[in-house]
Design a protein around this motif. Structure first.
Motif, PDB file in Angstrom:
ATOM      1  N   GLU A   1      74.956  24.304  -5.218  1.00 24.47           N
ATOM      2  CA  GLU A   1      74.737  24.673  -6.616  1.00 24.47           C
ATOM      3  C   GLU A   1      73.673  25.747  -6.693  1.00 24.47           C
ATOM      4  O   GLU A   1      72.669  25.699  -5.992  1.00 24.47           O
TER       5      GLU A   1
ATOM      6  N   ILE B   1      79.396  21.970  -1.494  1.00 25.74           N
ATOM      7  CA  ILE B   1      79.082  22.766  -2.676  1.00 25.74           C
ATOM      8  C   ILE B   1      77.583  23.036  -2.674  1.00 25.74           C
ATOM      9  O   ILE B   1      76.783  22.116  -2.537  1.00 25.74           O
TER      10      ILE B   1
ATOM     11  N   PRO C   1      77.462  25.230 -14.330  1.00 24.46           N
ATOM     12  CA  PRO C   1      76.578  25.600 -13.222  1.00 24.46           C
ATOM     13  C   PRO C   1      77.311  26.422 -12.168  1.00 24.46           C
ATOM     14  O   PRO C   1      78.390  26.033 -11.720  1.00 24.46           O
TER      15      PRO C   1
ATOM     16  N   PHE D   1      78.153  27.955  -8.454  1.00 24.55           N
ATOM     17  CA  PHE D   1      78.097  27.339  -7.132  1.00 24.55           C
ATOM     18  C   PHE D   1      78.732  28.248  -6.098  1.00 24.55           C
ATOM     19  O   PHE D   1      79.454  29.198  -6.425  1.00 24.55           O
TER      20      PHE D   1
ATOM     21  N   GLU E   1      71.236  28.102 -12.867  1.00 22.93           N
ATOM     22  CA  GLU E   1      72.034  28.579 -13.996  1.00 22.93           C
ATOM     23  C   GLU E   1      71.413  29.821 -14.607  1.00 22.93           C
ATOM     24  O   GLU E   1      70.200  29.931 -14.708  1.00 22.93           O
TER      25      GLU E   1
END
Length: 113
Positions: free
Chosen positions: A8, A6, A18, A20, A11
Motif C-alpha cells: 500500500e 500488495i 488507497p 498500491f 494516499e
C-alpha cells in the motif's frame, strides 16, 4: 510457486481508494507461466486492469514488513481488539438531549401563551 503481495502506498488528495503496487516474487523464470506474465507486463495492461500503480516482479523473495502478520504462540494470526472509551461521548449526548428538550419545552410554553 510465485507469491502475490500488495504494497500500500500513501494516499494522495485525489485518490478514490488507497493506491498500491502489486509485488510478485519467487517467480521461476524457467516456467511457461513466466512467459505469459512477461507478455502481459510488456503490454502494460496488468497494472491498469487491476488498478495498481505498478507491478514489480522478482525471482527472489521480497519481504514487505507492512504485510507481516503477528502470530500468537500457537502460530495463529494474532487478533487485537480495540475498544473505545465512550464515557465522554455519552455525557455529551446526554447534555445535547437535555438542551434540545429544554428548547422544545420553552417553545411549547411560548406557543401556549
Amino acid at each position: 510457486m510465485a507469491r502475490l503481495q500488495i504494497l500500500e502506498l500513501p494516499e494522495g488528495a485525489g485518490d478514490d481508494r488507497p493506491p498500491f503496487v502489486l509485488v510478485v516474487d519467487q517467480v521461476p523464470v524457467d516456467e511457461p507461466g513466466f512467459e505469459a506474465l512477461r507478455r502481459d507486463l510488456n503490454e502494460g495492461d496488468v497494472a491498469a486492469r487491476i488498478g495498481a500503480r505498478a507491478v514489480l516482479v522478482f525471482e527472489e523473495t521480497i519481504d514487505i514488513p507492512a504485510n507481516e502478520v503477528p502470530v500468537d504462540p500457537d502460530g495463529y494470526p494474532l487478533k487485537i481488539r480495540i475498544e473505545g472509551d465512550f464515557q465522554q461521548f455519552h455525557e455529551q449526548v446526554r447534555e445535547e438531549v437535555a438542551k434540545a428538550q429544554a428548547e422544545v419545552a420553552d417553545a411549547l410554553r411560548q406557543g401556549l401563551r
